[in-house]
Structure formats: structure tokens, C-alpha cells
Design a protein around this motif. Sequence first.
Motif, PDB file in Angstrom:
ATOM      1  N   GLY A 293      -7.176  -8.256  -8.547  1.00  0.00           N
ATOM      2  CA  GLY A 293      -6.333  -6.844  -8.376  1.00  0.00           C
ATOM      3  C   GLY A 293      -6.002  -5.886  -9.880  1.00  0.00           C
ATOM      4  O   GLY A 293      -6.449  -7.307 -10.537  1.00  0.00           O
ATOM      5  N   ASN A 296      -3.098  -1.657  -9.908  1.00  0.00           N
ATOM      6  CA  ASN A 296      -3.013  -0.364  -8.780  1.00  0.00           C
ATOM      7  C   ASN A 296      -4.685   0.148  -8.485  1.00  0.00           C
ATOM      8  O   ASN A 296      -5.186   0.989  -7.512  1.00  0.00           O
ATOM      9  CB  ASN A 296      -2.800   1.729 -10.209  1.00  0.00           C
ATOM     10  CG  ASN A 296      -4.229   1.338 -10.555  1.00  0.00           C
ATOM     11  OD1 ASN A 296      -4.838   0.386 -10.633  1.00  0.00           O
ATOM     12  ND2 ASN A 296      -4.324   2.458 -11.947  1.00  0.00           N
ATOM     13  N   GLN A 297      -4.466  -1.128  -8.255  1.00  0.00           N
ATOM     14  CA  GLN A 297      -5.601  -1.710  -6.729  1.00  0.00           C
ATOM     15  C   GLN A 297      -6.052  -2.612  -6.381  1.00  0.00           C
ATOM     16  O   GLN A 297      -5.406  -4.087  -6.889  1.00  0.00           O
ATOM     17  CB  GLN A 297      -7.132  -1.533  -8.305  1.00  0.00           C
ATOM     18  CG  GLN A 297      -7.271  -0.214  -8.102  1.00  0.00           C
ATOM     19  CD  GLN A 297      -8.615   0.327  -8.812  1.00  0.00           C
ATOM     20  OE1 GLN A 297      -9.678  -0.505  -9.488  1.00  0.00           O
ATOM     21  NE2 GLN A 297     -10.052   1.070  -8.612  1.00  0.00           N
ATOM     22  N   GLN A 298      -6.695  -3.149  -5.553  1.00  0.00           N
ATOM     23  CA  GLN A 298      -6.757  -4.617  -4.787  1.00  0.00           C
ATOM     24  C   GLN A 298      -8.491  -4.861  -4.200  1.00  0.00           C
ATOM     25  O   GLN A 298      -8.919  -3.655  -3.643  1.00  0.00           O
ATOM     26  CB  GLN A 298      -5.863  -4.192  -3.494  1.00  0.00           C
ATOM     27  CG  GLN A 298      -4.580  -4.536  -3.123  1.00  0.00           C
ATOM     28  CD  GLN A 298      -3.644  -4.266  -1.865  1.00  0.00           C
ATOM     29  OE1 GLN A 298      -3.265  -3.224  -1.652  1.00  0.00           O
ATOM     30  NE2 GLN A 298      -4.614  -5.951  -0.842  1.00  0.00           N
ATOM     31  N   THR A 376      -3.601   2.495  -5.173  1.00  0.00           N
ATOM     32  CA  THR A 376      -2.645   3.000  -5.004  1.00  0.00           C
ATOM     33  C   THR A 376      -2.771   4.676  -4.693  1.00  0.00           C
ATOM     34  O   THR A 376      -1.406   5.428  -3.829  1.00  0.00           O
ATOM     35  CB  THR A 376      -1.704   3.570  -6.325  1.00  0.00           C
ATOM     36  OG1 THR A 376      -2.894   4.173  -7.663  1.00  0.00           O
ATOM     37  CG2 THR A 376      -1.390   1.932  -6.323  1.00  0.00           C
ATOM     38  N   PHE A 391       0.076 -10.911  -2.065  1.00  0.00           N
ATOM     39  CA  PHE A 391      -0.547 -10.032  -2.947  1.00  0.00           C
ATOM     40  C   PHE A 391      -0.930 -11.278  -3.572  1.00  0.00           C
ATOM     41  O   PHE A 391       0.130 -12.159  -4.492  1.00  0.00           O
ATOM     42  CB  PHE A 391      -0.455  -9.474  -3.700  1.00  0.00           C
ATOM     43  CG  PHE A 391       0.181  -7.809  -2.970  1.00  0.00           C
ATOM     44  CD1 PHE A 391      -0.834  -7.028  -3.167  1.00  0.00           C
ATOM     45  CD2 PHE A 391       1.659  -7.431  -2.938  1.00  0.00           C
ATOM     46  CE1 PHE A 391      -0.540  -6.587  -1.216  1.00  0.00           C
ATOM     47  CE2 PHE A 391       1.884  -6.159  -2.147  1.00  0.00           C
ATOM     48  CZ  PHE A 391       0.917  -5.667  -1.638  1.00  0.00           C
ATOM     49  N   ASN A 396      -1.016  -7.052  -9.212  1.00  0.00           N
ATOM     50  CA  ASN A 396      -0.262  -6.387  -7.993  1.00  0.00           C
ATOM     51  C   ASN A 396       1.527  -5.701  -7.928  1.00  0.00           C
ATOM     52  O   ASN A 396       1.280  -4.920  -7.654  1.00  0.00           O
ATOM     53  CB  ASN A 396      -1.187  -6.439  -6.565  1.00  0.00           C
ATOM     54  CG  ASN A 396      -2.421  -6.386  -6.476  1.00  0.00           C
ATOM     55  OD1 ASN A 396      -2.571  -6.739  -5.488  1.00  0.00           O
ATOM     56  ND2 ASN A 396      -3.130  -5.805  -7.700  1.00  0.00           N
ATOM     57  N   TYR A 404       2.853   0.651  -9.550  1.00  0.00           N
ATOM     58  CA  TYR A 404       2.170  -0.724  -9.188  1.00  0.00           C
ATOM     59  C   TYR A 404       1.994  -0.736  -7.392  1.00  0.00           C
ATOM     60  O   TYR A 404       2.885  -0.100  -6.614  1.00  0.00           O
ATOM     61  CB  TYR A 404       2.893  -1.815  -9.330  1.00  0.00           C
ATOM     62  CG  TYR A 404       4.347  -2.034  -8.934  1.00  0.00           C
ATOM     63  CD1 TYR A 404       5.021  -2.847  -7.648  1.00  0.00           C
ATOM     64  CD2 TYR A 404       5.182  -0.765  -9.174  1.00  0.00           C
ATOM     65  CE1 TYR A 404       5.958  -2.678  -7.895  1.00  0.00           C
ATOM     66  CE2 TYR A 404       6.394  -0.334  -9.318  1.00  0.00           C
ATOM     67  CZ  TYR A 404       6.872  -1.757  -7.854  1.00  0.00           C
ATOM     68  OH  TYR A 404       7.986  -1.835  -7.549  1.00  0.00           O
ATOM     69  N   VAL A 405       0.609  -1.843  -7.378  1.00  0.00           N
ATOM     70  CA  VAL A 405       0.782  -1.861  -5.948  1.00  0.00           C
ATOM     71  C   VAL A 405       1.986  -2.241  -4.998  1.00  0.00           C
ATOM     72  O   VAL A 405       1.685  -1.467  -3.720  1.00  0.00           O
ATOM     73  CB  VAL A 405      -0.699  -2.280  -5.674  1.00  0.00           C
ATOM     74  CG1 VAL A 405      -1.316  -2.941  -4.195  1.00  0.00           C
ATOM     75  CG2 VAL A 405      -1.606  -2.442  -6.258  1.00  0.00           C
ATOM     76  N   ALA A 421       4.248 -10.580  -5.506  1.00  0.00           N
ATOM     77  CA  ALA A 421       3.194 -10.319  -5.930  1.00  0.00           C
ATOM     78  C   ALA A 421       3.589 -10.632  -7.613  1.00  0.00           C
ATOM     79  O   ALA A 421       4.430 -11.577  -7.920  1.00  0.00           O
ATOM     80  CB  ALA A 421       3.350  -8.775  -5.514  1.00  0.00           C
TER      81      ALA A 421
END
Length: 745
Positions: A293, A296-298, A376, A391, A396, A404-405, A421
Motif C-alpha cells: 500500500g 492513499n492506496q491499498q 481513498t 492493514f 496505510n 490516509y487510508v 496500520a
Amino acid sequence: MRKIYSLLLFMALLPMVIHAAANKKKKAVQQPVIVEPQRQCPTAFAIITDNKTYEQCKEALLHYRDAVEHDGLSTYMIYADWKNPMEVRTAISRLYGDCPSLEGIVLVGDVPIAMIRNAQHTTTAFKMNEETFGIRESSVPSDRFYDDLHLQFRFLQQDPDDKALFYYQLTEESPQSLRPTFYSARIRHTEGIGGDKYAAVSAFLEKAALAKYDTAANPLDQVVTYNGGSYNYDCVIVYMDEEKAYRENFPLAFQSGTSFKHWNFRMNQPMKYKIFSELQRTDLDLFMFHEHGTPNQQLVNEHLVGNSSTSRYQLLQGDIYGAIRSHVERKHLNEDSLVLAMQQKFHLTPAFFKDYKNPDFWKNDSIADADVYISTTDLKGRTTNARMVMFDACYNGSFQDSDYVAGHYLFNGGKTLVCQANTRNVLQDRWTIEMVGLLSHGLRVGQYNRQVATLEGHLVGDPTVHFSPLQANSLSQDVVLRAHDAAYWHQQLQSPYADIQCLALRKLADIDTLRQQSAFFLSHFKKSRLNTVRMECLQLLSRYANADFTEAVRIGLHDPYERIARSCATYAGCIADPVLVDDVISVLQGDEERVRAQYALNSTLFMFDEEAIINALQRYFDTADRTDIDNERKRAVDAIRKEFADKMKREQVIFNKQAKDDSRMMSIRLLRNYPRTGGIDRYLQFIADDGNPEPLRVIMAEALGWFNYSYRRADIIKGCQQLLNYPDLPELLRAELTQTINRLK
């Protein structure tokens, strides 16, 4: 006479003037306001917030405080106009001095953020050069500053652009490992999440407060775990073997075919829409993401692969179209000429390019690319109901950033209460589910997270969340109040539950401050049939880094649980004791299905002596049952000889005074990932040689601190201590040697 009188009057009034000035100064420095608990409970908790958040969210804060107290924790509230993290830490430390039963804290709102430097050895993977990269990106945002009171820090500066960030350096004299005094969590709303932050914080606190009254009877029996693309080499054995642990962690979740779901990115392309549906389940207790990750992404899937003629054609179209568009945009080349060039180069017909200017093609291509990730943007306005979300991914949990996710999972209308996370990148091969089964036995999420602390690992949300225990117990209080009661923890080893045994073993290792009980943990490692218990014993034996640890690693290389074998594959190279060589070769040659363990072993080989490896390889093939054994033996020996030659060539750069300092520095820094025990004597001589530039000697001293499992660790400590006696030793080098000694002790 008038002058003398005036002077006498001034002197008489001077004490009053000084006293008034002092009082004025005292009034200017606001002391934190401490709101005492309303209930007396065996253990305590503290809510730390800032003045503005307290003013704007007071009603919600009080509701949350009351709910936590109703759930069994005396709860303090502390707020102030915090000027820096040290003010906050001092207030927390004073509270802990007055209330040693304090088990945790939560930082709500705009509590300053400590950015930690000179402590990368307490992370799992973060090794960014603090000299060449910017101070913000090369520091670790960490609330260990607040919850680990053993650590000592030196203030450096406040961030010039983001006033919430303050940089601190771990001192050389400080303890060099993490031992959190209590647990902590953050409830921080950021700009990227959107909306009014005070309204969002209040809504979350009200949600967390309400949950306290309806989750007391909620057992942990609904679990989803998800393995994303490119994680752990996509090794199927890693994925399959984890269920051995999950059955020990979550006994109640295996009572039906749907109460435990073990998902994998291979199940669908894309998976994210199935994940969104699952996250909305109102009965879901825990969702665990094992993935890669960014803030802002997984990464939940891999990019499409060509598994049919149609998909291969579409992928080829996308790649060639993308290459043309990129060259047109970046290099301002003629589009029509590029299309003709591609036709000629790849023998393509004009029909191949019929969709190049079709907006629907580009739209579908963008969607396919976006579907590899949960971003996000995807999470805005979406409801998540899993009470806890884990996470494993890098970044993340970057609460220091504007988006932030993990924050999006907290601040929505769903039931998610807490996320685990990371603020920085993390190691794939760490034991990500260590002791997670404690949640099945009623321990609070914060109490569990305290057992697995890293510098970058954090909770965001409510750390006091817990589930109803499998069986009634007092562990949640005992982990605080009976932490040093060895007899009690020995009793807990009789528990039929793996994670209770793991907790008991951890507490017994913590009590063994003189490190005299490694034989006990080795015995338990050998006899336990519980996978996670054996793995915990291995972790604890690594603290001792002695012959018992080496023996556990030798045995563990062959363990039926892949997680143990993979850890031992890494540990073996870090120890580099010759007694391990035959077992390393045996597993490397005979257990090729464990792809991630094989990856670790291929690195491990080159931390041993070359001839010892070759001789062990010859012994293996002397008794191996192989079809083409002579050719296979020759290929293996030739490959190892070549790899050793390449690696030794790179290492020689370190000692070449004619090479560029940057190249020498890079080679030295690689020792942190590949601590080659065979070079220890030369590394110590390098530090002693004042003909080498001081920065290189300092970084070499730092690199030796990563040899914490080496069977020659005592030799490093002795060598560093001797170097400290050298006259005219540069102060930076003296400090680094001191820190290395403290790390290796």
C-alpha cells in the motif's frame, strides 16, 4: 539626596517587581488541565486532547469517557494548548507516576506528532538515508514517543512547513529496543478525509461510546482475511499455511463455512467490489488486509495478465497505445509518425489502432488500472462495519499526512472502531498476526497491539475495543496488574489456547531480565504442537541470541509451519554459525515449494563462508536422489561460486580507498540488510583506520549494530569497546559506537 531616595525606593520595590513578573510568566505558561476519573477501577486510561478539540467536542469526549469507565477503566482527561510533543510526554509521564495502573492512552485531535530519527533499527524495514533524503520523509512518525517512557530523545527542530510535526533523535544512551509502558492510539481527522474535522471527531467518539454498551456480549466469531497481489511473492504455501494459525487464533470463527473467510486476490479480477460488500456486513468483527500500500492506496489485485487470446490482445493494445501517448505528451513527437513506426516495428495492421482515439477504450483502460487498488477516493462516502481492520501494508496509517487510508475506515457512518496500520513501509516477512488471537480472549485491542509494537506500527481509533472472551477470565487486568508474577504466568501455560500460552511465554521472557532462561523456551519450542506457540518461542529465543536460539533455528528450518521455516531461513544468515550450514543447504535444495522461504535462503547463503557452503552442497548431493545428479551438482556449485564472486566484488568497494565515497557508503549500508559475519574483523579494522573518511567510519559503526543475531556478536561488542579507548576519536564516531554497543547488549 533625591537621587539616593529614588534608588532606595527602587531597591525596595524590586522584589515586588520581580515577583509580579514571575507571576505573569507563570500565567503565560498554561498548565495542562486534568479531569479526574468519575469511577475507581483496577486499571486506568487517559484521553489526551488539545484545547480547541476539547472546546468543540466536549460533549462527545465526556460521553466517550463515561462509556470507557462503564467498560471498566478509570478514565482521566488531559487537555492543554500543547506547544510541542515533550509537553505532552511530560504530562503523560507525570500521570503514570501518580497512577502506575495506567494501561493506555488515546490522542484525540491536534496533539503534536513526533517524527523520530536515529532509530531505524526499531522499525521492521525502514532504512532511508537520513543524511541524503529530506528530514520529513526520512523520519518515522511514531507515538512510541508517548507510550514508551523508557526511550530518551534529543529535540532537533519543528517542521518549517507543517507546524504539527516535531523532529526528535533517539539518543545513543537510550535503550535501543521498544518496551511500551502502556498502549496508545490516535483519533486524528485530516483534510483529505473531508468535512468538518470537529464534527467528524465528535461523531466518531459518539459511535465509540455507544459501541461500549452493545459489544460486551459480542464474541470474535466473524473474520475475513485477505491476501493482496504481489504479497509474499504470491506464495501459495504462505497463503495456505496461515490457516493453521487462524484456527488457533479464532476458534469461534470456524463454526460455519462463512464465519471465517480466507480470501485471495486470485479469486476475482477485480476483488475490490467484493471487499466493499464484505466490509458492509454489520456482523463482521475483524477484517485483516495482508497487502502492499501507500498512504492513499491499498493494492488488492495485480495488474491484468494475458490468460486468453482476447486479454493478451487487449494488454498489447493498452501497452502500445500508452507508449505512443506518453511519447507524444512528454517528447512532443508526431502522433501519426509514431503509429506508423509501431506498425512497422511490430508488424501490426492499421486495424490494430482502430481504438486509439476511442474515448471508451481509454475510459475502460483507466477503470481496469484503478480496479487494482482501493484508493481513498473509492472510500469517500462508503460505509465500513468491521469493528476492527488490520492493514499490514506500508503507509496505510500515515496520520501525519493530509490523507490516509485508515482514517477513511474510521470516519464514516459505519461501525468500524479501530484500525491497526503503519506510518512507514514495513517488512513483508514479519509475523503480522502475532498474538492477534488475544482478541478472542477479551483483551483490548490496545493491550494486544502493545505486545507487537514497532516504531511505525500504530492504532488509529479506540484502543479500548474488546470482544467477549471465549471463556470468562481476568487476563485484561492481569496483563497490567500481574505483569511480574512469574508463578501466575507459569499457570497460564496450562491453558488449551495458543494465544494465552503465547502471552504467558512473553511475560516470562520479560521477567527474565538477566537472560538465564533460554533453555526453558527452547524446550517449549521443541515440545509444543501449537504452531503459533512454537513461533512465539522462536521470537523470544531471538532475544537471547545464543546457542539455544541457534538450535531452535536449525530445527525450525524444517518446521511444518511455513511461517516458522521462513523466519528461520532469515535468522540463519543473521546468525551465520557454521553448525547451520548443512540444514540451510538441505532445505534450500529439498523444499522448493516454499517460495518465500527459498527467497530468504538464497540471501542467507552468502552470509556464511563460501567453502563451508560448497562443502555442504557436496555432502547433500552425495546422498540425494536426483535423476541428473552430476549436472545438477555442477550447476548449483557454479551458480554459488558466481554469486559469491559478484557479492565479494561489491564488498571490496568498501575497502578500496580509490573508489568514490558515495559508492563505498552504499556498500556499507547494504550490510544492514546482509550482515555478513565473515567480514566482522575487517569491518572493525575499517573503523579503526583513520585514513578512512569519518562519515564512512561512522556508518560502518552503525552497520555493525545490525549484527544483533550474529554468533560473533560478543566480538563486535568487545571490538567497539576497544575502539572507544582510542585517543582523539571523533565525537560522532564515539556516539555511534556507544549506540551500537547498546543495541547489541
